[in-house]
Design an enzyme around this catalytic site. Structure first.
Site, PDB file in Angstrom:
ATOM      1  N   HIS A  73       0.860  -1.131  -0.012  1.00 57.66           N
ATOM      2  CA  HIS A  73      -0.051  -0.125  -0.191  1.00 57.66           C
ATOM      3  C   HIS A  73       0.930   1.302   0.170  1.00 57.66           C
ATOM      4  O   HIS A  73       1.666   1.687   1.085  1.00 57.66           O
ATOM      5  CB  HIS A  73      -1.034  -0.014   1.128  1.00 57.66           C
ATOM      6  CG  HIS A  73      -1.842   1.069   1.211  1.00 57.66           C
ATOM      7  ND1 HIS A  73      -2.304   1.655   2.467  1.00 57.66           N
ATOM      8  CD2 HIS A  73      -2.592   1.596   0.282  1.00 57.66           C
ATOM      9  CE1 HIS A  73      -3.082   2.678   2.060  1.00 57.66           C
ATOM     10  NE2 HIS A  73      -3.251   2.774   0.774  1.00 57.66           N
ATOM     11  N   GLU A 131       2.929   0.108   3.410  1.00 58.36           N
ATOM     12  CA  GLU A 131       2.406  -0.646   4.357  1.00 58.36           C
ATOM     13  C   GLU A 131       2.423  -2.047   3.509  1.00 58.36           C
ATOM     14  O   GLU A 131       2.040  -2.295   2.466  1.00 58.36           O
ATOM     15  CB  GLU A 131       0.905  -0.279   4.622  1.00 58.36           C
ATOM     16  CG  GLU A 131       0.897   0.715   5.692  1.00 58.36           C
ATOM     17  CD  GLU A 131      -0.671   1.373   5.803  1.00 58.36           C
ATOM     18  OE1 GLU A 131      -0.826   1.543   7.011  1.00 58.36           O
ATOM     19  OE2 GLU A 131      -1.503   1.283   4.970  1.00 58.36           O
ATOM     20  N   ASN A 134      -4.624   4.700   6.724  1.00 56.47           N
ATOM     21  CA  ASN A 134      -5.848   5.245   6.226  1.00 56.47           C
ATOM     22  C   ASN A 134      -6.835   5.076   7.447  1.00 56.47           C
ATOM     23  O   ASN A 134      -7.863   5.724   7.594  1.00 56.47           O
ATOM     24  CB  ASN A 134      -6.410   4.367   5.180  1.00 56.47           C
ATOM     25  CG  ASN A 134      -5.826   4.873   4.034  1.00 56.47           C
ATOM     26  OD1 ASN A 134      -5.266   6.108   3.745  1.00 56.47           O
ATOM     27  ND2 ASN A 134      -5.912   4.086   2.678  1.00 56.47           N
TER      28      ASN A 134
END
Ligand code: 3HC
Length: 398
Positions: A142, A154, A192
């Site tokens: 990510h 990530e 997030n």
């Protein structure tokens, strides 16, 4: 088992993909970018060429290096061209039907030992892995926007990811010059799950008429030193992407904090997606972007820097600190991981745990209580904060 990753494919050269490809090509990987049609492919190729030309103009890349990078890159509209890739990264739109088609093809085309990675920010990596015949070799990578600049990646593992796949992915990310943070497959992962509810809250504050968009953005950049205000950042990332993340957070956690602001949903429905559509909270079409008048909503008088008022920065930030304490209390991430993720993924000058410890648990819990009393905070204080406060401890790391 793939011992070494040299050939990398990337499917999807949109907002994220077009930044990720440059990282791979510059780090010496032989790289193939795949798009759906010639027009999209051309946009991806032009983006990379322009970015490299800019780096040369700034003296950050020599012309020889630029030539060598372009020599390692191929662009194609055929996924079959990934037949000898060691790793494929998918960065296509966040719809399961599209992912399903991409992963079916990648699974069929790439060698059985190859690793399949997804850059998803809102779908479950486990569900994506289950679309393939090699779930143990599927992983999340990510990246953060703008991908060439933000240092965090990530690495999302599922309950079935093979350990060597995680190790290999970690090596690849390090070779890209990025910092890996290992996370489990949970909605929003670390960054997030913390960032997006805070952005959504800024929309709600704006929607309630408590402050103008300029006041909201300025409160955050000046009080917290974040590189961008929340509404400006939303326009950069894309409101549609953020709404998708809010919806998966809601599905997984069902807390008031994770309910998407109605205005966010309306803006997405109206096609106001941010920079990529020319207009979001601000206008990027070249039209005038005049500052908004001061809010006149009756509740706006609760917020401000006067006596008895709640500062706009506290209104936006303190619930954000509470979310971090909740995540750490849940055991999903350590205080250090939260801080690394927010510093390197979102450019925060300090991590949320560090900010919380600086303010102190007592101050944070008291501010949350003040916000709740004013009806401006509708979630609960994180159990970890309540526990620490009871124990008379004033920091998370105490
Ligand atoms: N693409 C490539 N490079 C870019 C860029 C872009 N879109 N935007 C800026 N840069 C480069 C500039 O060229 C410059 O490079 P240089 O140092 O080589 O000259 C460098 O970044 C700094 O840029 P600027 O001086 O123009 O601007 P700032 O210092 O204000 O930095 C920023 C810009 C890095 C975008 C900074 O504002 C920032 O960190 N913002 C926060 C971004 C963030 O939070 N990202 C995470 C979003 S969430 C996400 O992506 C996850 C997803 O799943 C939703």
């Amino acid at each position: 088992m793939v011992e070494e990753i040299n050939k990398v494919g990337l499917v999807g050269l949109g907002t994220m993909g077009a930044g990720i490809d440059e990282g791979f090509a510059r780090a010496g990987f032989t790289f193939t970018g795949v798009e759906i049609d010639d027009a999209a492919l051309e946009r991806g190729r032009t983006h990379l060429e322009k970015s490299l030309a800019k780096a040369v103009a700034k003296g950050k890349l020599t012309e020889d290096e630029q030539r060598a990078i372009l020599g390692r890159v191929t662009f194609t509209t055929s996924r079959d061209d990934l037949a000898d890739a060691h790793l494929a990264v998918e960065a296509v739109p966040e719809r399961l039907d599209i992912k399903r088609s991409v992963f079916a093809d990648l699974d069929r085309i790439l060698p059985p030992a190859a690793i399949l990675a997804t850059n998803t920010s809102s779908l479950s990596v486990t569900e994506i892995a289950a679309l393939t015949s090699r779930p143990g070799k599927v992983i999340g990578l990510h990246f953060f926007n703008p991908a060439p600049v933000m240092r965090l990646v990530e690495i999302v593992t599922t309950v079935v990811t093979e350990p060597h796949v995680r190790e290999t992915a970690t090596q690849v990310v390090t070779r890209l010059g990025k910092t890996p943070v290992a996370v489990g497959d949970r909605a929003g992962f670390v960054a997030n799950a913390l960032l997006v509810p805070y952005l959504n809250h800024a929309v709600a504050v704006y929607e309630q008429g408590l402050a103008t968009r300029e006041q909201i953005d300025a409160a955050i950049t000046s009080a917290a030193g974040f590189p961008m205000g929340p509404l400006t950042l939303m326009d950069l990332v894309g409101l549609d992407v953020l709404l998708d993340v809010m919806d998966v957070l809601w599905d997984e956690f069902r807390r008031p904090r994770y309910a998407a602001a109605p205005l966010l949903r309306r803006m997405v429905a109206a096609g106001l997606l941010g920079r990529k559509s020319g207009r979001g909270f601000y206008d990027y079409s070249g039209a005038d972007n005049p500052a908004e008048p001061e809010p006149t909503a009756p509740l706006a008088q609760l917020v401000g820097d006067g006596p008895g008022q709640i500062s706009l920065a506290d209104l936006l930030l303190v619930p954000h600190l509470n979310d971090a304490a909740r995540m750490i209390g849940d055991g999903y991430a350590t205080a250090d991981d939260v801080d690394t993720a927010m510093r390197l993924g979102c450019g925060y000058p300090k991590g949320l745990a560090a900010m919380l410890d600086e303010r102190g648990v007592k101050n944070v819990t008291e501010t949350l209580a003040e916000l709740a009393a004013a009806g401006l905070f509708t979630d609960d204080t994180a159990p970890l904060l309540t526990m620490l406060a009871k124990q008379g401890k004033d920091t998370l790391r105490s």
